[in-house]
Structures are given as C-alpha cells and as structure tokens.
Design a protein around this motif. Sequence first.
Motif, PDB file in Angstrom:
ATOM      1  N   ALA A   1       0.725  -1.037  -0.041  1.00 59.60           N
ATOM      2  CA  ALA A   1       0.091   0.004   0.004  1.00 59.60           C
ATOM      3  C   ALA A   1       0.769   1.018   0.011  1.00 59.60           C
ATOM      4  O   ALA A   1       0.527   2.261  -0.612  1.00 59.60           O
ATOM      5  CB  ALA A   1      -0.864  -0.095   1.178  1.00 59.60           C
ATOM      6  N   THR A   2       1.843   1.189   1.044  1.00 59.79           N
ATOM      7  CA  THR A   2       2.707   2.485   1.044  1.00 59.79           C
ATOM      8  C   THR A   2       3.317   2.796  -0.508  1.00 59.79           C
ATOM      9  O   THR A   2       3.446   3.921  -0.775  1.00 59.79           O
ATOM     10  CB  THR A   2       3.783   1.945   1.812  1.00 59.79           C
ATOM     11  N   GLU A   3       3.806   1.698  -1.218  1.00 57.72           N
ATOM     12  CA  GLU A   3       4.364   1.871  -2.511  1.00 57.72           C
ATOM     13  C   GLU A   3       3.363   2.531  -3.504  1.00 57.72           C
ATOM     14  O   GLU A   3       3.500   3.344  -4.197  1.00 57.72           O
ATOM     15  CB  GLU A   3       5.124   0.792  -2.965  1.00 57.72           C
TER      16      GLU A   3
ATOM     17  N   HIS B   1       0.359   6.689   8.340  1.00 58.75           N
ATOM     18  CA  HIS B   1       1.526   7.654   7.877  1.00 58.75           C
ATOM     19  C   HIS B   1       1.609   7.507   6.385  1.00 58.75           C
ATOM     20  O   HIS B   1       1.984   8.329   5.817  1.00 58.75           O
ATOM     21  CB  HIS B   1       2.541   7.198   8.506  1.00 58.75           C
ATOM     22  N   SER B   2       1.505   6.128   5.775  1.00 58.38           N
ATOM     23  CA  SER B   2       1.523   5.920   4.441  1.00 58.38           C
ATOM     24  C   SER B   2       0.600   6.835   3.473  1.00 58.38           C
ATOM     25  O   SER B   2       0.938   6.749   2.380  1.00 58.38           O
ATOM     26  CB  SER B   2       1.607   4.415   4.098  1.00 58.38           C
ATOM     27  N   ASN B   3      -0.455   7.232   4.114  1.00 62.61           N
ATOM     28  CA  ASN B   3      -1.638   7.869   3.223  1.00 62.61           C
ATOM     29  C   ASN B   3      -1.243   9.399   3.979  1.00 62.61           C
ATOM     30  O   ASN B   3      -2.161  10.284   3.529  1.00 62.61           O
ATOM     31  CB  ASN B   3      -2.945   7.190   3.699  1.00 62.61           C
TER      32      ASN B   3
ATOM     33  N   ALA C   1      -9.868   2.220   9.516  1.00 60.53           N
ATOM     34  CA  ALA C   1      -8.477   2.662  10.095  1.00 60.53           C
ATOM     35  C   ALA C   1      -7.804   1.567  11.034  1.00 60.53           C
ATOM     36  O   ALA C   1      -8.632   1.103  11.554  1.00 60.53           O
ATOM     37  CB  ALA C   1      -8.986   3.841  11.066  1.00 60.53           C
ATOM     38  N   ASN C   2      -6.484   1.621  11.038  1.00 59.23           N
ATOM     39  CA  ASN C   2      -6.157   0.640  11.356  1.00 59.23           C
ATOM     40  C   ASN C   2      -5.793   0.839  12.850  1.00 59.23           C
ATOM     41  O   ASN C   2      -5.552  -0.059  13.814  1.00 59.23           O
ATOM     42  CB  ASN C   2      -4.468   0.160  10.596  1.00 59.23           C
ATOM     43  N   SER C   3      -5.651   1.872  13.363  1.00 57.42           N
ATOM     44  CA  SER C   3      -5.584   2.407  14.725  1.00 57.42           C
ATOM     45  C   SER C   3      -6.497   2.079  15.447  1.00 57.42           C
ATOM     46  O   SER C   3      -6.548   1.537  16.686  1.00 57.42           O
ATOM     47  CB  SER C   3      -4.974   3.794  14.817  1.00 57.42           C
TER      48      SER C   3
ATOM     49  N   VAL D   1      -8.606   5.581  -2.379  1.00 57.29           N
ATOM     50  CA  VAL D   1      -8.876   4.958  -1.112  1.00 57.29           C
ATOM     51  C   VAL D   1      -8.038   3.941  -0.528  1.00 57.29           C
ATOM     52  O   VAL D   1      -7.478   2.994  -1.398  1.00 57.29           O
ATOM     53  CB  VAL D   1     -10.417   3.899  -1.392  1.00 57.29           C
ATOM     54  N   ASP D   2      -7.436   4.042   0.875  1.00 60.54           N
ATOM     55  CA  ASP D   2      -6.646   3.191   1.301  1.00 60.54           C
ATOM     56  C   ASP D   2      -7.536   1.911   1.757  1.00 60.54           C
ATOM     57  O   ASP D   2      -8.040   2.095   2.931  1.00 60.54           O
ATOM     58  CB  ASP D   2      -5.827   4.037   2.370  1.00 60.54           C
ATOM     59  N   GLY D   3      -7.191   0.992   0.926  1.00 61.94           N
ATOM     60  CA  GLY D   3      -7.888  -0.320   1.403  1.00 61.94           C
ATOM     61  C   GLY D   3      -7.082  -1.336   2.103  1.00 61.94           C
ATOM     62  O   GLY D   3      -7.459  -2.705   2.064  1.00 61.94           O
ATOM     63  N   ALA D   4      -6.199  -0.915   2.873  1.00 59.98           N
ATOM     64  CA  ALA D   4      -4.973  -1.950   3.240  1.00 59.98           C
ATOM     65  C   ALA D   4      -5.630  -2.610   4.168  1.00 59.98           C
ATOM     66  O   ALA D   4      -5.419  -4.098   4.417  1.00 59.98           O
ATOM     67  CB  ALA D   4      -3.705  -1.136   3.905  1.00 59.98           C
ATOM     68  N   GLN D   5      -6.610  -2.205   5.143  1.00 63.02           N
ATOM     69  CA  GLN D   5      -7.459  -2.957   6.196  1.00 63.02           C
ATOM     70  C   GLN D   5      -8.822  -3.526   5.344  1.00 63.02           C
ATOM     71  O   GLN D   5      -9.331  -4.489   5.563  1.00 63.02           O
ATOM     72  CB  GLN D   5      -7.723  -2.167   7.138  1.00 63.02           C
ATOM     73  N   GLY D   6      -9.394  -2.489   4.558  1.00 64.51           N
ATOM     74  CA  GLY D   6     -10.714  -2.762   4.046  1.00 64.51           C
ATOM     75  C   GLY D   6     -10.926  -3.677   3.144  1.00 64.51           C
ATOM     76  O   GLY D   6     -11.858  -4.547   3.147  1.00 64.51           O
TER      77      GLY D   6
ATOM     78  N   PHE E   1      -3.657  -1.730  -1.701  1.00 64.42           N
ATOM     79  CA  PHE E   1      -3.622  -2.593  -0.604  1.00 64.42           C
ATOM     80  C   PHE E   1      -2.354  -3.495  -0.620  1.00 64.42           C
ATOM     81  O   PHE E   1      -1.565  -3.412  -1.653  1.00 64.42           O
ATOM     82  CB  PHE E   1      -4.804  -3.329  -0.322  1.00 64.42           C
ATOM     83  N   SER E   2      -2.140  -4.197   0.511  1.00 69.53           N
ATOM     84  CA  SER E   2      -0.989  -4.831   0.601  1.00 69.53           C
ATOM     85  C   SER E   2      -1.202  -6.183   0.703  1.00 69.53           C
ATOM     86  O   SER E   2      -2.093  -6.726   1.239  1.00 69.53           O
ATOM     87  CB  SER E   2      -0.082  -4.738   1.886  1.00 69.53           C
ATOM     88  N   GLY E   3      -0.212  -7.250  -0.015  1.00 70.57           N
ATOM     89  CA  GLY E   3      -0.715  -8.605   0.094  1.00 70.57           C
ATOM     90  C   GLY E   3      -0.559  -9.351   1.631  1.00 70.57           C
ATOM     91  O   GLY E   3      -1.534 -10.068   1.835  1.00 70.57           O
ATOM     92  N   HIS E   4       0.436  -8.995   2.218  1.00 72.97           N
ATOM     93  CA  HIS E   4       0.603  -9.422   3.652  1.00 72.97           C
ATOM     94  C   HIS E   4      -0.434  -9.299   4.664  1.00 72.97           C
ATOM     95  O   HIS E   4      -0.449 -10.034   5.608  1.00 72.97           O
ATOM     96  CB  HIS E   4       2.025  -9.057   4.175  1.00 72.97           C
ATOM     97  N   LYS E   5      -1.200  -8.274   4.540  1.00 75.46           N
ATOM     98  CA  LYS E   5      -2.313  -8.272   5.488  1.00 75.46           C
ATOM     99  C   LYS E   5      -3.729  -8.803   4.833  1.00 75.46           C
ATOM    100  O   LYS E   5      -4.697  -8.736   5.575  1.00 75.46           O
ATOM    101  CB  LYS E   5      -2.769  -6.660   5.546  1.00 75.46           C
ATOM    102  N   MET E   6      -3.527  -9.539   3.749  1.00 70.83           N
ATOM    103  CA  MET E   6      -4.681 -10.406   3.416  1.00 70.83           C
ATOM    104  C   MET E   6      -4.331 -11.979   3.083  1.00 70.83           C
ATOM    105  O   MET E   6      -4.568 -12.664   2.167  1.00 70.83           O
ATOM    106  CB  MET E   6      -5.485  -9.801   2.184  1.00 70.83           C
TER     107      MET E   6
HETATM  108  C1  PLP Z   1      -4.676   1.368   6.786  1.00 71.02           C
HETATM  109  C2  PLP Z   1      -3.357   1.258   6.487  1.00 71.02           C
HETATM  110  N1  PLP Z   1      -2.646   1.732   5.425  1.00 71.02           N
HETATM  111  C3  PLP Z   1      -1.695   1.550   4.916  1.00 71.02           C
HETATM  112  C4  PLP Z   1      -0.584   0.734   5.394  1.00 71.02           C
HETATM  113  C5  PLP Z   1       0.650   0.451   4.833  1.00 71.02           C
HETATM  114  O1  PLP Z   1       0.703  -0.829   4.552  1.00 71.02           O
HETATM  115  P1  PLP Z   1       2.110  -1.430   3.945  1.00 71.02           P
HETATM  116  O2  PLP Z   1       3.153  -1.052   5.083  1.00 71.02           O
HETATM  117  O3  PLP Z   1       2.100  -2.810   3.875  1.00 71.02           O
HETATM  118  O4  PLP Z   1       2.660  -0.596   2.739  1.00 71.02           O
HETATM  119  C6  PLP Z   1      -1.102   0.046   6.587  1.00 71.02           C
HETATM  120  C7  PLP Z   1      -0.340  -0.888   7.193  1.00 71.02           C
HETATM  121  O5  PLP Z   1      -0.213  -1.142   8.528  1.00 71.02           O
HETATM  122  C8  PLP Z   1      -2.473   0.285   7.103  1.00 71.02           C
HETATM  123  O6  PLP Z   1      -2.981  -0.478   8.023  1.00 71.02           O
END
Ligand code: PLP
Length: 423
Positions: free
Chosen positions: A107-109, A136-138, A187-189, A212-217, A235-240
Amino acid sequence: MKESSELNTSVLTAVEALHPGEAVRHLFPFFTEGPGGCYLDSAATTQKPHSVIDTLRDVLVNHNANVHRGAYRLSAHATELFDEARCKVATYIGARSERSIVFVRGATEAINLVAYGAEHLFNEGDVILLSLLEHHSNIVPWQMLAKRRNLTVAFTEITPSGELDMSDYKSKLATLKPKMVAITQLANSLGTITPIEEIVSLAQKAGAMTLVDGAQGVVHLGVNVEALGCDFYVFSGHKMYGPTGIGVLYGRLERLEAMQPFMGGGDMISYVSVEGSGWAEVPQRFEAGTPAFPEAIALGAAVDFLNRFSRKEVNAHEAELVKHAIDTLRAEKGVTLHGPAVTGGPQTSVCSFSLDIVHPHDFATIADTFNVQVRAGNHCAMPTLRKLGVPATARMSFGVYSCKSDITSVVTAIREARRMFDR
Ligand SMILES: Cc1ncc(COP(=O)(O)O)c(C=O)c1O
C-alpha cells in the motif's frame, strides 16, 4: 487482454468452503508447526495459510524463470501464472480489467506511485484532502508531493470517538475544493469504518480525484472498486494472508493512462534508443524491472484462499469478535476503550484500549509472556492518537483464525499486568 469477468472460476467452486474461527487454524502452519498462541496483530500482518506458502515454494522450485523474457517454456509458463494472478486480483476487487491492476510492493508504494505519477496533474496552491484517521503511509507521500509542488495538505477532522466528522468533510470539500481526496476505508489504529461510498461520491461531485486506502478494508470489509467508483484503491498482500513484498495499486484505466512512470528500467518501455525511450502500456508502464512474480502468484493463492470463505461470514465473524472484545473490556477494571467503541459507532477487526496504571508497551511485553501478541504504540497514526489525546494504545486485531478465547487470554494478561503494577 482478457477481461477479468472472463476468468475461469471453476477451480474456486470445486474446493471446499471454509468458515472463519478456530477450525481454520489447522490450515495455518503458524498454529500447527510454528509458535501459535493468541496472535492478535493481524492488522500489522496476517499469518499465511499452507496454500500460500506452498504456492510460493512451488513457483521457486518448479516455475522459476524470469517473466516477460524467455522464449522457452519455463519462462512462458511463469508469465502465464503471473498474468493469471493479476486477473484473480482484478476479479477479487471487482475491477473490470486486469490492466487496472499494478503490482507494487504494498500500500505504501502504491500511494507513493500515485503521488509521483500524478504529480504533473497538480498546480501550485492545489489542495489534497486527507483525514485524521490516516496511516502515515497515506499522509507522508502527500506531504512530500505538497513540498515539491507547493500544494496544501488538509485534514478532515474526527470526532472524540475516532469517527470521521462528515460535516467537516463536506465543508472542506466545498471551501477548499481539493484536487485529490485520499481517505481510508478502515482505520488500522481504531478499527473505524468510514462511510467510504459517501466520501467517494461527494468527492466526485466536487470534482476531486479519489484514492481509497484499502490496506485493512480489502480483507476485513471487502470492496467492489467499480461500484465504489474511486479512481485509485491500494492494498498490501501481507495483510490479506499473502506474502510480503507484493501489493496492488488499482487505478481506473484513464487515470493510470494519464500518469507518468515513477521508475524507469526494463519491462516498462516500448522502445529505448540513445535519443530517448517510449513507455509501455498500462500497467507495465509502472512495473519497471523484474517483478516479484513468485509473491504475486502467491497473492493469487491468497485470493483463492479468501474466496473459499463467504464475505458475509468473515465480516460477521470479525465484527462479533470486536463486539465481544468491547463488551468484555468495558466490564474490566482499569481499561479505557478508544475509538468507535466509546459510542457504538461502526468498527471492525480492531479494538484499541489503554490501562490506567500500565503503559501499552509494558502491557504488550507482559501479554507476550502469556503468548498473547498485541500491538502497542501509535500504530503509524500519530495524528489520530494526538487528536484523541493519547500517546499510545494497546491494540488487538483479528483475522479469520481469531476466536473468543484469544480475548479471554488478553483479559488474563490485563489482570496480571495491573496486579504487577499495582503498588
Ligand atoms: C490502513 C493502512 N494503510 C496503509 C498501510 C501500509 O501498508 P504497508 O506497510 O504494507 O505498505 C497500513 C499498514 O499497517 C495500514 O494499516
């Protein structure tokens, strides 16, 4: 290219359906061969099922040849598997074409890629509207873009219980007229579910691009990007349940086509001469160099794995765990809940809390002695926690393998930690 809707999904219907809960733990070597325990940090990264680990190994052992290169069969087959993974991902998120799927590291990249690739579309003084719920990545990539182009980054406020303040959002849309709205789905927090359909629709009406940041969604709620109508979804593969080092930028084709490449090199060009180079078509234009094809193929296996569950059941399971955690912790001495739990707002997969006499970091260390893994800190969401007036929280986050007994173990750890610090 093949449209994702044309994919052969017969393999998916042939396999046995799975149901979330303790019963799926046997499919995760982490629980059967590894340390196991009460792993409650799935928002940071999920454990991996056999099928993903086996796929990664199988590609490295049996299909390892560089993709898009060789005229020999091994390379052609690796390329086929890589292309198939792209189609699986496209289908999973409801994208019309797999050309909308750019493989990135995570997701960050993906967000950085948009912030660089679309940079030329911004003019001095333009506004990027985020929210105080963002990871922070968004935030940081947009602040970097703002510095380069002399733009303004604005934030939608949140309520004291960590929900998006929609009246502030509407007012900022109207007054700031942002060029880009980039907001999280979940939100991840705090586990806050944002009204993402309304957010995207209002942004579009206001003429803004949407990310849309779908990293968790993507894994805890699900998405159909075409129905949602956003321009970008990351989104990121490692969270799914997939591997690290692979993630996805979904972009509407016309948006991707308007973007400049971020990195140059092999695979992203149509020609190279000493005078200059031309770019390949989307999505290859954004995939310079040898891609993480074993990881991408294993991400396809993670999608197959997720497809064995009913989305409705997964969502109900994780929402039920959060509700159980909230009800249990609310009754527990010395515990303060943070986020929508305070008012009963929409929340899933995450429960954030703090203790009266034990710092979250100390609690996480003590919990670890009970083989309970919880996250402590700011969860890469400093603006969120600052707004709530808490420096750190302890966070439990759930996945398909989580169950109520994990929460019972957290309570045992809370009581022990408070006993140790109660002097
Ligand atoms: C909501 C959300 N966005 C973005 C990220 C960043 O994901 P990554 O570190 O896999 O790029 C995370 C990671 O915790 C996240 O929870």
